[in-house]
Design an enzyme around this catalytic site. Structure first.
Site, PDB file in Angstrom:
ATOM      1  N   CYS A 151       0.806  -1.220   0.000  1.00  5.92           N
ATOM      2  CA  CYS A 151       0.000   0.000   0.000  1.00  5.92           C
ATOM      3  C   CYS A 151       0.840   1.270   0.000  1.00  5.92           C
ATOM      4  O   CYS A 151       0.349   2.334  -0.385  1.00  5.92           O
ATOM      5  CB  CYS A 151      -0.941   0.000   1.205  1.00  5.92           C
ATOM      6  SG  CYS A 151      -2.208  -1.290   1.136  1.00  5.92           S
ATOM      7  N   ALA A 152       2.086   1.184   0.419  1.00  6.31           N
ATOM      8  CA  ALA A 152       2.964   2.356   0.410  1.00  6.31           C
ATOM      9  C   ALA A 152       3.544   2.643  -0.969  1.00  6.31           C
ATOM     10  O   ALA A 152       4.156   3.693  -1.183  1.00  6.31           O
ATOM     11  CB  ALA A 152       4.105   2.171   1.416  1.00  6.31           C
TER      12      ALA A 152
END
Length: 357
Positions: free
Chosen positions: A140-141
């Site tokens: 997700c980063a």
């Protein structure tokens, strides 16, 4: 400072309502969970209304091999990635394919060598000497990390135009035979999505042609928590990617994120009160609530993240670019400060500071 010029998305073809997925999960997981009725509210309580997938729901009602899922990943990643790039460059864009210097391709949900952008380059008229920088494993980063790396590239090469291409087909990591609670939570949350962002250096013609304020990235910060490998990620097994998803993520955010954010802001003589726009990967409902509790944000700053989660679910690295696209569509005045935030495996955070100029 390097500026974000444009963001475009490519939305997968199958829109599925959350209620349909809940019924699917009840039928599948009830064989192994005696208390399935108690667990099903996770589908309603997450405040996701619909998600988009590369296959219809019938496809998920039978097992698929790792090879079959990965072949589908490559086929659909090339198709959706091509569409996202075409929209980004061909729709009233200040640049052409010939102007692109590098492509950062971000993904965590499928494997490909040659990497996806190499395959896409066979379908689009990029010059032969475009630099290819595939980045895998940031979860997700990844979208925020891609923007940070593009920013650094454009600092080094101020005439450059760089694409950040995020492709995540999370549905293809679904494990039919995995009856764990992590798989059930993942089934309620993750979705497919693709986005492409154009970042240009100060001396690029794209920046010179801008006729409205654009977000200029002026600082970034990456932070990795020691000994946190079990917070989120994949266990890679014979059948593919098995989700690792700790229930402690919201509490970790509440305790760990604020000091990281304040450290970055302090370096630039800013505080949380100076943030006008919060460009945050929504993660999930509890993640959004943790952002709010940890950072005590101004009212309304999380609205776009909430709306993105409601319409699209969690598309891993691509999600923050969907949020960023909505901010670019707003009438934002010159001088406003934005904070980009995304969290991922490691456990890690990627922060970006932006000023509309």
């Amino acid at each position: 400072m390097p500026k974000i010029i444009n963001v475009e998305t490519a939305i997968p073809p199958h829109s599925i309502k959350q209620g349909e997925v809940a019924n699917f999960a009840e039928n599948l997981f009830s064989r192994d969970f005696k208390d399935i009725k108690r667990l099903l509210p996770v589908f309603q309580n997450g405040e996701i209304e619909s998600r988009h997938f590369v296959h219809d729901i019938e496809w998920f009602k039978r097992p698929h091999s790792f090879q079959e899922k990965n072949d589908s990943f490559i086929e659909n990643a090339v198709k959706l990635g091509t569409e996202a790039i075409q929209k980004c460059i061909e729709r009233d864009s200040p640049v052409s394919y010939e102007d692109i210097d590098a492509i950062f391709t971000i993904c965590t949900t499928g494997l490909a060598t040659p990497s996806i952008e190499a395959r896409i380059m066979n379908h689009l008229p990029f010059p032969d000497h475009v630099k290819r920088i595939p980045i895998w494993g940031l979860g997700c980063a990844g979208g925020a990390s891609g923007l940070s790396r593009a920013y650094e590239y454009c600092l080094a090469f101020p005439q450059a135009n760089v694409l950040v291409l995020t492709i995540e087909l999370c549905s293809l990591t679904f494990q039919y035979g995995d009856r764990s609670k992590s798989n059930l939570i993942g089934t309620s949350l993750f979705a497919d999505g693709t986005a492409c962002c154009l970042v240009s250096g100060d001396e690029s013609e794209a920046v010179k042609k801008a006729d409205a304020p654009l977000p200029a990235i002026f600082a970034t910060q990456t932070t990795t928590m020691k000994n946190s490998l079990d917070v989120m990620g994949w266990d890679i097994k014979d059948d593919g990617l098995f989700v690792v998803f700790s229930k402690d993520i919201p509490s970790i955010i509440e305790e760990w994120l604020k000091p990281n954010v304040e450290k970055l802001l302090k370096q630039h003589k800013l505080s949380l009160k100076d943030i006008n726009h919060f460009v945050a990967h929504p993660g999930g409902k509890k993640v959004i609530e943790a952002y709010d509790k940890a950072l005590m944000l101004k009212e309304g700053l999380l609205d776009i993240s909430r709306d993105t989660l409601r319409k699209f679910g969690n598309m891993s690295s691509a999600t923050i670019l969907y949020v960023l696209k909505e901010h670019l569509n707003k009438d934002i005045k010159e001088g406003d400060i934005g904070l980009g935030v995304a969290l991922g495996p490691g456990f890690s955070s990627e922060l970006l500071l932006m000023r509309w100029e």
